[in-house]
Design a protein around this motif. Structure first.
Motif, PDB file in Angstrom:
ATOM      1  N   GLY A   1       0.755  -1.289   0.102  1.00  0.00           N
ATOM      2  CA  GLY A   1       0.075   0.007  -0.103  1.00  0.00           C
ATOM      3  C   GLY A   1       0.837   1.113  -0.086  1.00  0.00           C
ATOM      4  O   GLY A   1       0.252   2.424   0.128  1.00  0.00           O
ATOM      5  N   ILE A   2       2.041   1.185  -0.144  1.00  0.00           N
ATOM      6  CA  ILE A   2       2.989   2.236  -0.099  1.00  0.00           C
ATOM      7  C   ILE A   2       3.719   2.277  -1.356  1.00  0.00           C
ATOM      8  O   ILE A   2       4.680   1.408  -1.646  1.00  0.00           O
TER       9      ILE A   2
ATOM     10  N   ASP B   1       1.031   8.368  -0.099  1.00  0.00           N
ATOM     11  CA  ASP B   1       1.224   7.446   0.983  1.00  0.00           C
ATOM     12  C   ASP B   1       2.404   7.977   1.842  1.00  0.00           C
ATOM     13  O   ASP B   1       2.906   6.972   2.645  1.00  0.00           O
TER      14      ASP B   1
ATOM     15  N   LEU C   1       2.105   9.448   4.829  1.00  0.00           N
ATOM     16  CA  LEU C   1       1.781   9.325   6.513  1.00  0.00           C
ATOM     17  C   LEU C   1       2.074   7.627   6.683  1.00  0.00           C
ATOM     18  O   LEU C   1       3.064   7.740   7.563  1.00  0.00           O
ATOM     19  N   ALA C   2       1.724   6.910   5.750  1.00  0.00           N
ATOM     20  CA  ALA C   2       2.113   5.613   6.102  1.00  0.00           C
ATOM     21  C   ALA C   2       3.673   5.222   5.941  1.00  0.00           C
ATOM     22  O   ALA C   2       4.175   4.556   6.967  1.00  0.00           O
TER      23      ALA C   2
ATOM     24  N   GLN D   1       5.045   6.476   9.058  1.00  0.00           N
ATOM     25  CA  GLN D   1       4.731   5.761  10.403  1.00  0.00           C
ATOM     26  C   GLN D   1       5.565   4.221  10.336  1.00  0.00           C
ATOM     27  O   GLN D   1       6.160   3.919  11.548  1.00  0.00           O
TER      28      GLN D   1
ATOM     29  N   PRO E   1      -0.881  -0.842   4.959  1.00  0.00           N
ATOM     30  CA  PRO E   1      -0.719   0.609   5.377  1.00  0.00           C
ATOM     31  C   PRO E   1      -0.656   1.506   4.032  1.00  0.00           C
ATOM     32  O   PRO E   1      -0.069   1.044   3.106  1.00  0.00           O
ATOM     33  N   GLY E   2      -1.483   2.349   3.964  1.00  0.00           N
ATOM     34  CA  GLY E   2      -1.510   3.263   2.783  1.00  0.00           C
ATOM     35  C   GLY E   2      -2.749   3.073   2.056  1.00  0.00           C
ATOM     36  O   GLY E   2      -3.199   4.000   1.407  1.00  0.00           O
ATOM     37  N   ASN E   3      -3.332   2.052   2.194  1.00  0.00           N
ATOM     38  CA  ASN E   3      -4.634   1.866   1.361  1.00  0.00           C
ATOM     39  C   ASN E   3      -5.983   2.319   1.897  1.00  0.00           C
ATOM     40  O   ASN E   3      -6.927   2.355   1.095  1.00  0.00           O
TER      41      ASN E   3
ATOM     42  N   GLN F   1      -6.506   5.946   4.069  1.00  0.00           N
ATOM     43  CA  GLN F   1      -5.654   6.766   4.695  1.00  0.00           C
ATOM     44  C   GLN F   1      -6.139   7.498   5.749  1.00  0.00           C
ATOM     45  O   GLN F   1      -5.447   7.708   6.823  1.00  0.00           O
TER      46      GLN F   1
ATOM     47  N   SER G   1      -6.081   8.413  11.611  1.00  0.00           N
ATOM     48  CA  SER G   1      -5.112   8.449  10.234  1.00  0.00           C
ATOM     49  C   SER G   1      -4.168   7.295  10.408  1.00  0.00           C
ATOM     50  O   SER G   1      -3.478   6.983  11.481  1.00  0.00           O
ATOM     51  N   GLY G   2      -3.803   6.841   9.380  1.00  0.00           N
ATOM     52  CA  GLY G   2      -2.813   5.969   9.124  1.00  0.00           C
ATOM     53  C   GLY G   2      -2.993   4.656  10.070  1.00  0.00           C
ATOM     54  O   GLY G   2      -4.244   4.042   9.858  1.00  0.00           O
ATOM     55  N   GLU G   3      -1.950   4.180  10.629  1.00  0.00           N
ATOM     56  CA  GLU G   3      -2.035   3.101  11.483  1.00  0.00           C
ATOM     57  C   GLU G   3      -3.173   2.988  12.546  1.00  0.00           C
ATOM     58  O   GLU G   3      -3.619   2.197  13.067  1.00  0.00           O
ATOM     59  N   ALA G   4      -3.505   4.477  12.811  1.00  0.00           N
ATOM     60  CA  ALA G   4      -4.717   4.479  14.090  1.00  0.00           C
ATOM     61  C   ALA G   4      -5.933   3.848  13.481  1.00  0.00           C
ATOM     62  O   ALA G   4      -6.804   3.680  14.371  1.00  0.00           O
TER      63      ALA G   4
END
Lengths: 439, 439
Positions: free
Chosen positions: A243-244, A282, A284-285, A288, B167-169, B171, B188-191
């Motif tokens: 996804g990145i 991508d 933000l991902a 992280q 992650p990324g898919n 947002q 956002s993201g991983e959250a």
């Protein structure tokens, strides 16, 4: 050979011929000086004449002349190769196709160009249309499309698209055969394979069709790590993130970053850098992931920003060696496929300590992310270089030897029979830089 | 519970409340009937009230009502899930978010939408801008974005982008907590991870930000093979081609194609189909690969063509089971990760002969192309189904059991502790479809 007569004959036909010895010398070299071995082997090899072609008919005139007079012919573009791709092993004529700079068509998804078009110019024009090249070498600002297809193999984008060899990445090539009556072959898809990375020995390319990929908003970054294995693990992890979207991931192990003088404000001794170009979408991902991997983002830049000074790709691929050698000319390099075996790298790092510095590019090979090494090596002598290469091979790594001038010698695998058959068809008199394909 | 009073109270607040028993029954079901096991387990479970929310304030009103009265709340979209994602296990209120259909923003690379937006509508609007969704399930024409994020996982595009978990898919997600004073969390993201595929039990999603990918000119094709192993080998080979861009690669082993009635003119007994959506730009390389693999292209279609009748994605992913069951309702299915082990598939095909028909999707998992099986199974009884699943596991395949209604029961791995902690934070009274996350 009466070179003056040959020159006069070509000039009469409207061609630009260079006879000046210094110019001839310059146009008979490339970046083979990356290798002290090659430099010695190629010493003194130079064209008797350099001829510039501005069009296909001009290229045909040169072919006719060479065939009629049994003159070896070596094709060149910008000369950014580093295996002596454009060094005429038996002299003769060097045909410079860099004046063939016509972009024949540029449409969404596809570019048709003459061989002398600079990759940087094509990339720029494609971007204005919202597209970009799938693969772009670090030399793209000066390198030509024809030179890239003939003597290059990959670059930025390898993490997605592999290499020029992968079917689809070169849609078609038009080549002229080396015959009294040159044929114009249009080679589509797999038919073009023997010509790709053929060092110009398998016909003279006059037209190239490349696919384009939609341009994304890319962001450049450097992530710093305190140890090499963490840097490699992060680079691999990033490469495996579905996804990145990235288009460049490299590892520049300590102390390589010290050679990047325009990045010296970011340099800290002991730091291993992962240099990446990642989709802004991508970001933000990505950040992280970097944080979770205990990497520190020490540099980031929107490449579309107007004040842009740094061009991250120009620190990677062959430019790493270029920049390092600019500081320390005693350095040379290797080309090694580690595939997915990180242990090989760590073992070699331990074994050769300061003698090798690891520059690794992540590239996709047949759908799998692989570690392709371009380690910098302090050159002592040829025997020691052989020892180092043997140590790599003993650990299971595969070497694509950049210290040999023939295509066969530098290949990981033997040249396919189909390529040799094709060679005999398009160059029956073996005039295209004889000794370059197989020595 | 005085449901009439609850209904009246919500109606007074301007909400649309459905009390009609038939409507309530209909809006308490999804495609769980794919599984006779689930059908029996979920029999009779239905909402006491269905409430439609057209906006976030309306959703908040429903939350307040449920928390105040300790009413279980189950969120639904279009109901295209097939594990009873929207079946209220303990009754209560079903909150239908499908009226929340606002596309909040749509820009190159990014879409921000309310949960009720249909994937098909979003895809269509994105395409007008030159972009498309990274992942699209076979149900996209009717499925909602919120339902996909909550109860789906992947679809067309998996071959490039993996799943929604990557992650990324996704947002960011905005969720409302199940509290007397609902909080509005922007994750956002991983959250956002605990909410993705959370079956609506980890907060109520009111806004979703998804990345888009540039649209390519896609071409759809069916390649026919005379034996299963050749079909799988071709599908894998295609998936590993770095220069041929695909967004869908599936294998429909004989006799599955017979269930595709709208493709019956292409059907030949004994044929194993590889169904692909490939970039028009790489079409030549694709056809050359198919030919070299001894596959026959029996169908091809430019999806942009005006007379288009066939929509290839709608024969794949969960639609394969849907179409097969339309012909033979005694069929059910499994979800199996074979990863890269073709031998597992061939062994199972031999072991179970006509009892299993192999439908396999190629998807990228952590950067590697994998075989994800959705085999069709002739249902005899629950014990036999268990036996078949055990046989898969004994060979090393991993089952994501679609015959269990709880998220924990259907997962390949145990639910992460972080998801359970998050659950307690956003739904401290455990009112969001109790029993659905863990039974």
């Amino acid at each position: 050979m009466d070179w003056s007569a040959i020159a006069a004959s070509l000039t009469t036909q409207g061609l630009e011929v260079i006879q000046d010895p210094q110019q001839r010398k310059k146009l008979s070299t490339d970046y083979a000086h990356f290798s002290p071995i090659l430099m010695a082997q190629l010493e003194g090899k130079q064209a008797d004449l350099v001829v510039l072609a501005r069009s296909e008919p001009e290229a045909i005139a040169v072919i006719r002349c060479c065939v009629a007079n049994q003159i070896p012919l070596t094709v060149r573009g910008a000369g950014t190769g580093n295996y002596g791709q454009c060094v005429p092993l038996e002299g003769g004529i060097v045909l410079d196709l860099s004046p063939m700079q016509r972009i024949i068509s540029l449409e969404p998804g596809r570019a048709v160009v003459e061989p002398g078009v600079k990759l940087g110019k094509l990339e720029q024009q494609a971007k204005q249309m919202g597209w970009e090249l799938r693969l772009l070498p670090s030399t793209y600002q000066t390198a030509t499309v024809g030179g890239f297809v003939s003597g290059g193999s990959t670059g930025m984008g390898a993490v997605n698209y592999g290499t020029l060899f992968d079917p689809g990445n070169v849609q078609s090539l038009t080549v002229l055969t080396m015959e009294a009556e040159p044929q114009r072959l249009i080679l589509s898809g797999e038919a073009a394979q023997p010509v790709i990375h053929g060092y110009g020995t398998n016909g003279i390319i006059t037209e190239i069709t490349l696919p384009l990929t939609p341009a994304l908003p890319w962001r450049e970054a450097i992530v710093s790590f305190t140890n090499l294995s963490s840097a490699i693990a992060f680079a691999q992890n990033l490469a495996h993130q579905d996804g990145i979207v990235s288009k460049e991931i490299s590892i520049q192990a300590d102390p390589i970053p010290q050679y990047f003088s325009s990045l010296k404000s970011y340099y800290q001794p002991g730091a291993h850098w992962v240099m990446v170009i990642v989709s802004e979408l991508d970001w933000l991902a990505f950040t992280q992931l970097a944080k979770a991997s205990k990497g520190e983002i020490i540099f980031e830049q929107d490449p579309q920003s107007p004040g842009k000074k740094i061009n991250l790709i120009e620190f990677n691929w062959n430019h790493t060696t270029l920049l390092a050698r600019a500081v320390d000319p005693s350095l040379t390099y290797l080309q090694v496929f580690f595939y997915r075996d990180v242990e090989q790298i760590l073992a070699l790092a331990k074994l050769f300590k300061d003698e090798i510095m690891f520059h690794i590019e992540i590239m996709r090979i047949q759908g799998q992310m692989c570690l392709a090494g371009f380690p910098l090596v302090k050159f002592i002598n040829g025997d020691r270089l052989e020892e180092i290469m043997a140590a790599h091979q003993n650990l299971g790594a595969r070497i694509a030897n950049p210290h040999t001038y023939s295509l066969a010698g530098g290949s990981v695998q033997p040249l396919p029979e189909s390529q040799l058959i094709f060679k005999r068809q398009v160059d029956p008199l073996n005039l295209l830089n004889p000794g370059k394909l197989t020595d």
